[in-house]
Design a protein around this motif. Sequence first.
Motif, PDB file in Angstrom:
ATOM      1  N   GLY A 182       0.810  -1.200   0.000  1.00  0.00           N
ATOM      2  CA  GLY A 182       0.000   0.000   0.000  1.00  0.00           C
ATOM      3  C   GLY A 182       0.849   1.257   0.000  1.00  0.00           C
ATOM      4  O   GLY A 182       1.674   1.483  -0.887  1.00  0.00           O
ATOM      5  N   MET A 183       0.676   2.063   1.035  1.00  0.00           N
ATOM      6  CA  MET A 183       1.335   3.368   1.088  1.00  0.00           C
ATOM      7  C   MET A 183       1.760   3.672   2.519  1.00  0.00           C
ATOM      8  O   MET A 183       1.123   4.459   3.226  1.00  0.00           O
ATOM      9  CB  MET A 183       0.390   4.449   0.560  1.00  0.00           C
ATOM     10  CG  MET A 183       1.090   5.719   0.125  1.00  0.00           C
ATOM     11  SD  MET A 183      -0.068   6.823  -0.721  1.00  0.00           S
ATOM     12  CE  MET A 183       1.022   8.179  -1.135  1.00  0.00           C
ATOM     13  N   SER A 207      -0.566   5.388  -5.513  1.00  0.00           N
ATOM     14  CA  SER A 207       0.087   5.011  -4.262  1.00  0.00           C
ATOM     15  C   SER A 207       1.597   4.918  -4.442  1.00  0.00           C
ATOM     16  O   SER A 207       2.372   5.397  -3.605  1.00  0.00           O
ATOM     17  CB  SER A 207      -0.463   3.675  -3.752  1.00  0.00           C
ATOM     18  OG  SER A 207      -1.817   3.785  -3.394  1.00  0.00           O
ATOM     19  N   ALA A 208       2.025   4.292  -5.541  1.00  0.00           N
ATOM     20  CA  ALA A 208       3.456   4.175  -5.809  1.00  0.00           C
ATOM     21  C   ALA A 208       4.071   5.548  -6.042  1.00  0.00           C
ATOM     22  O   ALA A 208       5.143   5.867  -5.502  1.00  0.00           O
ATOM     23  CB  ALA A 208       3.684   3.281  -7.021  1.00  0.00           C
ATOM     24  N   VAL A 209       3.400   6.366  -6.832  1.00  0.00           N
ATOM     25  CA  VAL A 209       3.916   7.702  -7.137  1.00  0.00           C
ATOM     26  C   VAL A 209       4.040   8.539  -5.867  1.00  0.00           C
ATOM     27  O   VAL A 209       5.076   9.176  -5.613  1.00  0.00           O
ATOM     28  CB  VAL A 209       2.998   8.398  -8.160  1.00  0.00           C
ATOM     29  CG1 VAL A 209       3.329   9.882  -8.280  1.00  0.00           C
ATOM     30  CG2 VAL A 209       3.119   7.730  -9.522  1.00  0.00           C
ATOM     31  N   GLY A 210       2.985   8.544  -5.048  1.00  0.00           N
ATOM     32  CA  GLY A 210       3.015   9.315  -3.810  1.00  0.00           C
ATOM     33  C   GLY A 210       4.103   8.855  -2.864  1.00  0.00           C
ATOM     34  O   GLY A 210       4.783   9.668  -2.219  1.00  0.00           O
ATOM     35  N   THR A 211       4.300   7.540  -2.757  1.00  0.00           N
ATOM     36  CA  THR A 211       5.331   6.997  -1.873  1.00  0.00           C
ATOM     37  C   THR A 211       6.720   7.370  -2.362  1.00  0.00           C
ATOM     38  O   THR A 211       7.602   7.727  -1.572  1.00  0.00           O
ATOM     39  CB  THR A 211       5.183   5.471  -1.769  1.00  0.00           C
ATOM     40  OG1 THR A 211       3.905   5.152  -1.217  1.00  0.00           O
ATOM     41  CG2 THR A 211       6.271   4.883  -0.884  1.00  0.00           C
ATOM     42  N   LEU A 230      10.498   0.347  -9.301  1.00  0.00           N
ATOM     43  CA  LEU A 230      10.397  -0.876 -10.094  1.00  0.00           C
ATOM     44  C   LEU A 230       9.093  -0.822 -10.884  1.00  0.00           C
ATOM     45  O   LEU A 230       7.999  -0.844 -10.306  1.00  0.00           O
ATOM     46  CB  LEU A 230      10.427  -2.113  -9.192  1.00  0.00           C
ATOM     47  CG  LEU A 230      11.652  -2.254  -8.281  1.00  0.00           C
ATOM     48  CD1 LEU A 230      11.550  -3.542  -7.465  1.00  0.00           C
ATOM     49  CD2 LEU A 230      12.943  -2.227  -9.087  1.00  0.00           C
ATOM     50  N   LEU A 231       9.214  -0.745 -12.185  1.00  0.00           N
ATOM     51  CA  LEU A 231       8.074  -0.544 -13.067  1.00  0.00           C
ATOM     52  C   LEU A 231       7.898  -1.758 -13.960  1.00  0.00           C
ATOM     53  O   LEU A 231       8.827  -2.143 -14.671  1.00  0.00           O
ATOM     54  CB  LEU A 231       8.311   0.716 -13.907  1.00  0.00           C
ATOM     55  CG  LEU A 231       7.247   1.147 -14.902  1.00  0.00           C
ATOM     56  CD1 LEU A 231       5.974   1.542 -14.172  1.00  0.00           C
ATOM     57  CD2 LEU A 231       7.766   2.318 -15.731  1.00  0.00           C
ATOM     58  N   LEU A 303      11.260  -3.260   0.555  1.00  0.00           N
ATOM     59  CA  LEU A 303      10.409  -3.247  -0.630  1.00  0.00           C
ATOM     60  C   LEU A 303       9.011  -2.801  -0.243  1.00  0.00           C
ATOM     61  O   LEU A 303       8.434  -3.320   0.727  1.00  0.00           O
ATOM     62  CB  LEU A 303      10.342  -4.633  -1.266  1.00  0.00           C
ATOM     63  CG  LEU A 303       9.295  -4.840  -2.374  1.00  0.00           C
ATOM     64  CD1 LEU A 303       9.584  -3.941  -3.573  1.00  0.00           C
ATOM     65  CD2 LEU A 303       9.228  -6.308  -2.797  1.00  0.00           C
ATOM     66  N   ILE A 304       8.487  -1.839  -0.973  1.00  0.00           N
ATOM     67  CA  ILE A 304       7.089  -1.418  -0.799  1.00  0.00           C
ATOM     68  C   ILE A 304       6.331  -1.832  -2.060  1.00  0.00           C
ATOM     69  O   ILE A 304       6.668  -1.408  -3.167  1.00  0.00           O
ATOM     70  CB  ILE A 304       6.987   0.100  -0.585  1.00  0.00           C
ATOM     71  CG1 ILE A 304       7.739   0.511   0.693  1.00  0.00           C
ATOM     72  CG2 ILE A 304       5.519   0.527  -0.502  1.00  0.00           C
ATOM     73  CD1 ILE A 304       7.848   2.015   0.876  1.00  0.00           C
ATOM     74  N   VAL A 305       5.329  -2.675  -1.888  1.00  0.00           N
ATOM     75  CA  VAL A 305       4.533  -3.174  -3.011  1.00  0.00           C
ATOM     76  C   VAL A 305       3.271  -2.320  -3.126  1.00  0.00           C
ATOM     77  O   VAL A 305       2.375  -2.388  -2.279  1.00  0.00           O
ATOM     78  CB  VAL A 305       4.174  -4.659  -2.814  1.00  0.00           C
ATOM     79  CG1 VAL A 305       3.359  -5.165  -3.999  1.00  0.00           C
ATOM     80  CG2 VAL A 305       5.439  -5.497  -2.633  1.00  0.00           C
TER      81      VAL A 305
END
Length: 453
Positions: A182-183, A207-211, A230-231, A303-305
């Motif tokens: 999540g975030m 969520s990824a962008v904000g993090t 990681l994209l 790692l943040i998924v």
Amino acid sequence: MADEKTVAIIGAGPVGLAAAAHVLERGMSPIMLEAGPEAGHAVRQWQHVQLFSPWEYNVDKAAARLLAPTGWNSPDPQSYPTGGELLDRYLTPLATRTPLRETIRTSSRVTAISRVGFDKAKKKGRAQAPFEIRYQNGKDPEMLRADAVIDVSGTWFSPNPAGGNGLPAIGEQKRADRVAYGMPDVRGADRARYAGKIVAVLGAGHSAVGTLIELVHLADEVPGTQPIWLLRGADPAKAFGGGRNDKLAARGELGSAFAALVAAGKITVETEFAATHLSQSEGRLRISAGACCEARSVVVDELIVSTGFRPDFSFLSELRLRLDPAIDAPVALAQLIDPNEHSCGTVRPHGARELAHDEPGFYLAGMKSYGRAPTFLMITGYEQVRSIAADIAGDKLAAARVELVLPETGVCTRGGVETEAGCCGGPAREDASACCVANETAKASGASGCGCS
């Protein structure tokens, strides 16, 4: 009669509370079952996050009418709340200072729903049987009966895994101590975990962008903090959004700010990176993409998924659901939101008709109704439950009526080509069953499918 009906509402988040307000306003009796210790439990997990929709899109009208006699002060409709402000200034007063406080059962996790006297296979007389909802509240299993059920339990606690194939990456559970979903609050409550660390963020949504933006700010404050993006796709620009074309200004600004950070080299970018394995590497976490000798890998501390969420249908196995096989949304709604067809930032308003199933009286609403699609807005959920409450009460005209105009994203992808002519040409002009102008045109010519791809 509507006033004789009991409506069970699964989840006491923003849309669940709105559903209860509309049910109450229709003269029916809501019973809310919330798995957490208090209303808005999922929102508390992301209370540090600022919403990209202003207050005018986050307050339900029936809920506001319930709050009015309490002396509640409506927030500035043009300001943007954080999750914490949404709780403090709206959800908590709604849950504790209005008649809804008598309808909420907290720490009550639903474990199963069926029909009284009917298993899933039995049909004759099924629609007349009340629902039986079983739930666990820390004591013995409890049970209640209801005439209708609205499942607004959301998806927050069912995040998608790291694996690019929809499955957990091999080793993901074993390395769970280094993986978050999540975030997380990287500059606040979780600061000690990420400060001065190499942190990979997997995903391409908001969520990824904000993090990643927060990690860049953390890097400015704490030397040694290194964000890696990681994209799974090949084109980072697809995550930048519509910029100034986005009618939700904060959403457009988020994408623009992120694009600038990427261009400035503040974020290391790894494209076409579909994680397959997580393993230990000299006290750190190795994230690999690919098989054997062809695998690429990065070594990080954390790692943040942030790859989105999926609905949990485990307690609905005895109900007759009609779900799209790809995105797990109600079939009629799926054609409006399927990201394989179009990637519009918003979807035309919809209600009971699109959200009903082969189980009369049962509805999915809110984030859960979108299955794995990422385009949900809170105000969309409010319109859903307004329509559903009318449908349950027998007011079919009100259920079919559209009472919402949504902001457009400004950018839509059709077959991989972006256009700034509005979301697939904008809302349908005449055909209420069409999701957009492109779909309306396709339908008029006798074609099937969305028409946006």
